[in-house]
Write a protein that holds these residues in place. Structure first.
Motif, PDB file in Angstrom:
ATOM      1  N   GLY A 188       0.818  -1.208   0.000  1.00  0.00           N
ATOM      2  CA  GLY A 188       0.000   0.000   0.000  1.00  0.00           C
ATOM      3  C   GLY A 188       0.850   1.255   0.000  1.00  0.00           C
ATOM      4  N   ALA A 189       1.921   1.239   0.810  1.00  0.00           N
ATOM      5  CA  ALA A 189       2.815   2.399   0.875  1.00  0.00           C
ATOM      6  C   ALA A 189       3.546   2.600  -0.448  1.00  0.00           C
ATOM      7  CB  ALA A 189       3.819   2.203   2.012  1.00  0.00           C
ATOM      8  N   LEU A 190       3.988   1.521  -1.047  1.00  0.00           N
ATOM      9  CA  LEU A 190       4.691   1.620  -2.331  1.00  0.00           C
ATOM     10  C   LEU A 190       3.782   2.185  -3.414  1.00  0.00           C
ATOM     11  CD1 LEU A 190       7.093   1.036  -4.197  1.00  0.00           C
ATOM     12  CD2 LEU A 190       6.214  -1.297  -4.481  1.00  0.00           C
ATOM     13  N   LEU A 191       2.571   1.689  -3.487  1.00  0.00           N
ATOM     14  CA  LEU A 191       1.624   2.162  -4.501  1.00  0.00           C
ATOM     15  C   LEU A 191       1.332   3.652  -4.321  1.00  0.00           C
ATOM     16  CD1 LEU A 191      -0.803  -0.881  -4.533  1.00  0.00           C
ATOM     17  CD2 LEU A 191       0.495  -0.053  -6.491  1.00  0.00           C
ATOM     18  N   PHE A 192       1.168   4.082  -3.066  1.00  0.00           N
ATOM     19  CA  PHE A 192       0.874   5.495  -2.840  1.00  0.00           C
ATOM     20  C   PHE A 192       2.078   6.370  -3.161  1.00  0.00           C
ATOM     21  CE2 PHE A 192       0.425   9.305  -0.135  1.00  0.00           C
ATOM     22  CZ  PHE A 192      -0.723   9.817  -0.727  1.00  0.00           C
ATOM     23  N   ALA A 193       3.269   5.906  -2.821  1.00  0.00           N
ATOM     24  CA  ALA A 193       4.481   6.672  -3.144  1.00  0.00           C
ATOM     25  C   ALA A 193       4.624   6.836  -4.652  1.00  0.00           C
ATOM     26  CB  ALA A 193       5.705   5.972  -2.563  1.00  0.00           C
ATOM     27  N   VAL A 194       4.363   5.766  -5.395  1.00  0.00           N
ATOM     28  CA  VAL A 194       4.408   5.837  -6.856  1.00  0.00           C
ATOM     29  C   VAL A 194       3.347   6.812  -7.375  1.00  0.00           C
ATOM     30  CG1 VAL A 194       3.978   4.524  -8.975  1.00  0.00           C
ATOM     31  CG2 VAL A 194       5.406   3.538  -7.160  1.00  0.00           C
ATOM     32  N   LEU A 195       2.150   6.734  -6.796  1.00  0.00           N
ATOM     33  CA  LEU A 195       1.053   7.604  -7.215  1.00  0.00           C
ATOM     34  C   LEU A 195       1.411   9.081  -7.055  1.00  0.00           C
ATOM     35  CD1 LEU A 195      -1.915   8.018  -8.064  1.00  0.00           C
ATOM     36  CD2 LEU A 195      -2.541   7.750  -5.644  1.00  0.00           C
ATOM     37  N   LEU A 196       2.067   9.431  -5.937  1.00  0.00           N
ATOM     38  CA  LEU A 196       2.443  10.824  -5.704  1.00  0.00           C
ATOM     39  C   LEU A 196       3.353  11.359  -6.798  1.00  0.00           C
ATOM     40  CD1 LEU A 196       3.124  11.066  -1.856  1.00  0.00           C
ATOM     41  CD2 LEU A 196       1.215  12.040  -3.140  1.00  0.00           C
ATOM     42  N   HIS A 197       4.161  10.483  -7.382  1.00  0.00           N
ATOM     43  CA  HIS A 197       5.086  10.921  -8.422  1.00  0.00           C
ATOM     44  C   HIS A 197       4.472  10.812  -9.819  1.00  0.00           C
ATOM     45  CE1 HIS A 197       8.651  11.716  -5.978  1.00  0.00           C
ATOM     46  NE2 HIS A 197       8.178  10.784  -5.181  1.00  0.00           N
ATOM     47  N   GLY A 242      10.401   4.306   5.176  1.00  0.00           N
ATOM     48  CA  GLY A 242      11.219   5.426   4.717  1.00  0.00           C
ATOM     49  C   GLY A 242      12.024   5.079   3.485  1.00  0.00           C
ATOM     50  N   LEU A 243      12.482   3.838   3.435  1.00  0.00           N
ATOM     51  CA  LEU A 243      13.273   3.386   2.284  1.00  0.00           C
ATOM     52  C   LEU A 243      12.421   3.366   1.016  1.00  0.00           C
ATOM     53  CD1 LEU A 243      16.151   2.449   1.685  1.00  0.00           C
ATOM     54  CD2 LEU A 243      15.375   0.087   2.011  1.00  0.00           C
ATOM     55  N   ILE A 244      11.173   2.951   1.162  1.00  0.00           N
ATOM     56  CA  ILE A 244      10.260   2.946   0.007  1.00  0.00           C
ATOM     57  C   ILE A 244      10.094   4.364  -0.532  1.00  0.00           C
ATOM     58  CG2 ILE A 244       7.822   2.746  -0.613  1.00  0.00           C
ATOM     59  CD1 ILE A 244       7.687   0.194   0.992  1.00  0.00           C
ATOM     60  N   VAL A 245       9.816   5.303   0.366  1.00  0.00           N
ATOM     61  CA  VAL A 245       9.621   6.693  -0.053  1.00  0.00           C
ATOM     62  C   VAL A 245      10.893   7.239  -0.699  1.00  0.00           C
ATOM     63  CG1 VAL A 245       9.155   9.044   0.751  1.00  0.00           C
ATOM     64  CG2 VAL A 245       7.872   7.119   1.712  1.00  0.00           C
ATOM     65  N   PHE A 246      12.038   6.946  -0.090  1.00  0.00           N
ATOM     66  CA  PHE A 246      13.306   7.455  -0.613  1.00  0.00           C
ATOM     67  C   PHE A 246      13.612   6.890  -2.000  1.00  0.00           C
ATOM     68  CE2 PHE A 246      17.882   6.764  -1.223  1.00  0.00           C
ATOM     69  CZ  PHE A 246      18.330   8.080  -1.212  1.00  0.00           C
ATOM     70  N   LEU A 247      13.453   5.571  -2.162  1.00  0.00           N
ATOM     71  CA  LEU A 247      13.802   4.951  -3.439  1.00  0.00           C
ATOM     72  C   LEU A 247      12.881   5.405  -4.564  1.00  0.00           C
ATOM     73  CD1 LEU A 247      14.653   1.292  -2.294  1.00  0.00           C
ATOM     74  CD2 LEU A 247      16.238   3.107  -2.990  1.00  0.00           C
ATOM     75  N   VAL A 248      11.584   5.500  -4.283  1.00  0.00           N
ATOM     76  CA  VAL A 248      10.643   5.964  -5.304  1.00  0.00           C
ATOM     77  C   VAL A 248      10.948   7.413  -5.677  1.00  0.00           C
ATOM     78  CG1 VAL A 248       8.220   6.498  -5.788  1.00  0.00           C
ATOM     79  CG2 VAL A 248       8.817   4.348  -4.652  1.00  0.00           C
ATOM     80  N   SER A 249      11.210   8.254  -4.671  1.00  0.00           N
ATOM     81  CA  SER A 249      11.532   9.660  -4.929  1.00  0.00           C
ATOM     82  C   SER A 249      12.838   9.790  -5.706  1.00  0.00           C
ATOM     83  CB  SER A 249      11.624  10.436  -3.610  1.00  0.00           C
ATOM     84  OG  SER A 249      10.390  10.391  -2.914  1.00  0.00           O
TER      85      SER A 249
END
Length: 526
Positions: A188-197, A242-249
Motif C-alpha cells: 500500500g505504501a509503495l503504490l501510494f508513493a508511486v502515485l504521488l510521483h 522510509g526506504l520505500i519513499v526514498f527509493l521511489v523519490s
C-alpha cells in the motif's frame, strides 16, 4: 444484468459490468473534448522529441509540462505507440493538432489504461463486508460498490468526454487502499508513493497515509483500551517505509537532481503565482467567500459606502477570473489557505491516532483530508472532488449514515462538474448519465439499508431536489434573459455556490461521525 447464470458464475457479473462501461466509453469517443486534450498531446510531443533535460523548460505551447516525472515518463511511453497512429501529433510546433487518428489514439489510451482502475475496483470489492448481502445479486454490497465505482458519472465525463487520465491514477489509489485493508502495508505504501510521483494532487491525502502507517504498522500492538503500546514500536518497519519513499523519490526526481533542475521541476508542480480560484470556481469555501464579497460590494455601492472608482473591475463584472481581487473582505494568500487546510485536516488526523478505528478509520480520515483540501486549498480544480467521491463509495455500502453522506456528496459534487461540458450536443448526455447514476445510487443504497432509518431528512431532500430548478434556470432560462450579456458568469456562480453548500454540509456530517464514533480496541495487530 442480474441473470441467474451471471449470479452463479461468481465473478462473471463483474466482467459484464466492466465490459459494459468500456463499451460506453467507446461510444463517447466522438464527443467534445477540452483543452486538456491538447495539453496531453503537447506532453506526448515534448517527451518524445526532446531530451529529458528540456522537458520542464519547454514552453512553445502555453500548456507546459506540470505533472511529476513519472507522468512524464508515462507520456513518453505512450508517445512510442502514438507514432504508429500519427507521427505529426508528436511535433512540438503542431499546436492544437487534432487529426482523427490522434483523437482515436488519445481516447483509446485512456480506455486502455483504465484496466488499472478495473483491477483496483475488483480488489476493493474483496474488502467489503458481505453480512448485509441480500438474496438477489443486485442487492449485494459488492455488486453495488462495483457499479458505483466502475460506472461513476464524474469519472466518466471527466476522463472520457472532457479528457484526462484520472482512471488509472485513481486505480493506483484504490489499489493502495485495498492493500491497507488487506494488511499488506508495504504494498500500500509503495503504490501510494508511486502515485504521488504521477500526480501531486494526491498530496492532499498523504497525512492520512503517514499517520495510519505509523500507527498501525510501525506500532505492532495496542493496549486493551485501544491506546498505543509504546514498547511495540518497530524501528525496522519505520526504516522500511522510509526506504520505500526514498527509493521511489530517487527514481522519479534523481535524474533532475543530477541535472540541477529540481527547483525548475518544483516551480512547475507548485505554481503559486496562479490565483486563489481556478477559472471556474470550484464549489468550496472560497467560492462562498468570493460570493459573499460580491454581495457585500453590491450592498456597499447601493448604500454609497463604497467608491465605485476604487472597486476592481474584475471583481464585479468579469466574474470567475483566476486573479480575484476582493473588494470588502480581506484578500486571501496561499499561506492563509495552507493554514486553513491544516486546521481542517488536523482533527481527523488526531482521531486516526488517538481513536483508532482500523482501515475504515483510515479511509474516513483520507476522505476528510481530501475534502478539507478541496474546501480550503489554493487554486483548487473542480475535478478534485472525485478524490473524495470515489473512496467514499467504499464507505457507502457499510453503514446507512455513510450512505447518506455519500449520496449528498456525490450528487452535489457530480452536478458541480456540469459546467465542464458546456456544448449543446453534450447537454442531453450529461443530464441522462447523471440521472441514471443518481437514481441507481439512491435506489440501491435505500434497498441495502431498507431495515434502517431513511437516508435523507426533509432538509437534505429539499436541497437535492433544488438541483433540478437550478439546472433548468442555468441551461434553459438564463440564456434567453438580458442578464446573459451583462453578467455571463451568473450560471457558474450559482452552480458553484449552491454545490459548495452541499459539499460543505457533507464534510461537516462526516466530521461529526468521525469525532463521535467510539475507537475500535484491538489488543494485537497483524
Amino acid at each position: 444484468m442480474a441473470a441467474p447464470g451471471v449470479a452463479a458464475g461468481g465473478g462473471n457479473w463483474f466482467s459484464a459490468l466492466a465490459l459494459g462501461v468500456t463499451l460506453l466509453k467507446c461510444l463517447l469517443i466522438p464527443t467534445y473534448h477540452s483543452t486538456d486534450f491538447e495539453v496531453h498531446r503537447n506532453w506526448l510531443a515534448i517527451t518524445h522529441s526532446l531530451p529529458i533535460s528540456q522537458w520542464y523548460y519547454e514552453a512553445t505551447s502555453e500548456w507546459t509540462l506540470d505533472y511529476p516525472p513519472f507522468f512524464a515518463w508515462f507520456e513518453y511511453a505512450l508517445s512510442h505507440v502514438a507514432k504508429y497512429f500519427d507521427q505529426e501529433m508528436l511535433n512540438i510546433h503542431n499546436l492544437n493538432y487534432s487529426s482523427s487518428r490522434t483523437l482515436l489514439f488519445q481516447r483509446f489510451s485512456v480506455i486502455f489504461t483504465d484496466a488499472v482502475f478495473v483491477y483496483a475496483v475488483h480488489e476493493c470489492c474483496k474488502c467489503i463486508d458481505g453480512k448485509k448481502a441480500g438474496k438477489e445479486l443486485t442487492e449485494k454490497p459488492k455488486f453495488i460498490l462495483s457499479v458505483l465505482l466502475l460506472w461513476n458519472f464524474g469519472l466518466l465525463i471527466v476522463d472520457h468526454i472532457h479528457f484526462q487520465y484520472n482512471g488509472f491514477l485513481f486505480g493506483l489509489m484504490l489499489l493502495s487502499i485495498a492493500r491497507l485493508f488487506q494488511k499488506r502495508h508495504m504494498e500500500g505504501a509503495l503504490l501510494f508513493a508511486v502515485l504521488l510521483h504521477f500526480k501531486h494532487i494526491y498530496l492532499y491525502v498523504a497525512p492520512a497515509y503517514g499517520i495510519y502507517l505509523l500507527r498501525s504498522y510501525c506500532f505492532t500492538a495496542n493496549k486493551p483500551d485501544g491506546s498505543i503500546r509504546w514498547n511495540s514500536f518497530s524501528f525496522i518497519r519505520l526504516i522500511s517505509l522510509g526506504l520505500i519513499v526514498f527509493l521511489v523519490s530517487a527514481l522519479s526526481l534523481g535524474p533532475f537532481l543530477a541535472l540541477n533542475q529540481l527547483p525548475q521541476v518544483l516551480s512547475r508542480l507548485f505554481p503559486f503565482k496562479r490565483g486563489l480560484c481556478h477559472a471556474y470556481w470550484a464549489p468550496n469555501f472560497w467560492a462562498l467567500y468570493n460570493a459573499l464579497d460580491k454581495v457585500l460590494s453590491v450592498i456597499g455601492l447601493e448604500l454609497k459606502l463604497l467608491d465605485p472608482n476604487k472597486i476592481p473591475k474584475a471583481s464585479m463584472t468579469s466574474g470567475l477570473v483566476q486573479q480575484f481581487q476582493h473588494t470588502v473582505l480581506p484578500s486571501v494568500t496561499p499561506l492563509a489557505t495552507l493554514i486553513c487546510t491544516l486546521m481542517a485536516i488536523l482533527p481527523s488526523v488526531f482521531c486516526l491516532w488517538f481513536k483508532p478505528q482500523g482501515p475504515r478509520g483510515f479511509l474516513r480520515c483520507l476522505i476528510l483530508c481530501a475534502l478539507s483540501s478541496f474546501l480550503f486549498g489554493w487554486h483548487v480544480h473542480e475535478k478534485a472532488i472525485l478524490l473524495a467521491v470515489l473512496p467514499m463509495s467504499l464507505l457507502s455500502v457499510g453503514k446507512a449514515g455513510d450512505a447518506s453522506i455519500f449520496l449528498i456528496l456525490t450528487t452535489t459534487g457530480h452536478y458541480s462538474l456540469f459546467p465542464l461540458l458546456f456544448t449543446a450536443p453534450e447537454l442531453p448526455i450529461k443530464i441522462l448519465l447523471m440521472l441514471l447514476f443518481t437514481i441507481y445510487s439512491i435506489s440501491s443504497l435505500k434497498t441495502l439499508f431498507r431495515k434502517e432509518k431513511t437516508l435523507f431528512n426533509w432538509m437534505e431532500t429539499f436541497y437535492l431536489l433544488g438541483l433540478a430548478p437550478l439546472e433548468i434556470f442555468c441551461e434553459f432560462v438564463f440564456p434567453f434573459t438580458s442578464w446573459k450579456l451583462k453578467y455571463p458568469f451568473i450560471p457558474l456562480l450559482l452552480t458553484s455556490v449552491y454545490c459548495a453548500v452541499g459539499i460543505t454540509y457533507a464534510w461537516f456530517r462526516l466530521y461529526v461521525s468521525v469525532l463521535t464514533d467510539p475507537p475500535v480496541g484491538k489488543t494485537k495487530k497483524q
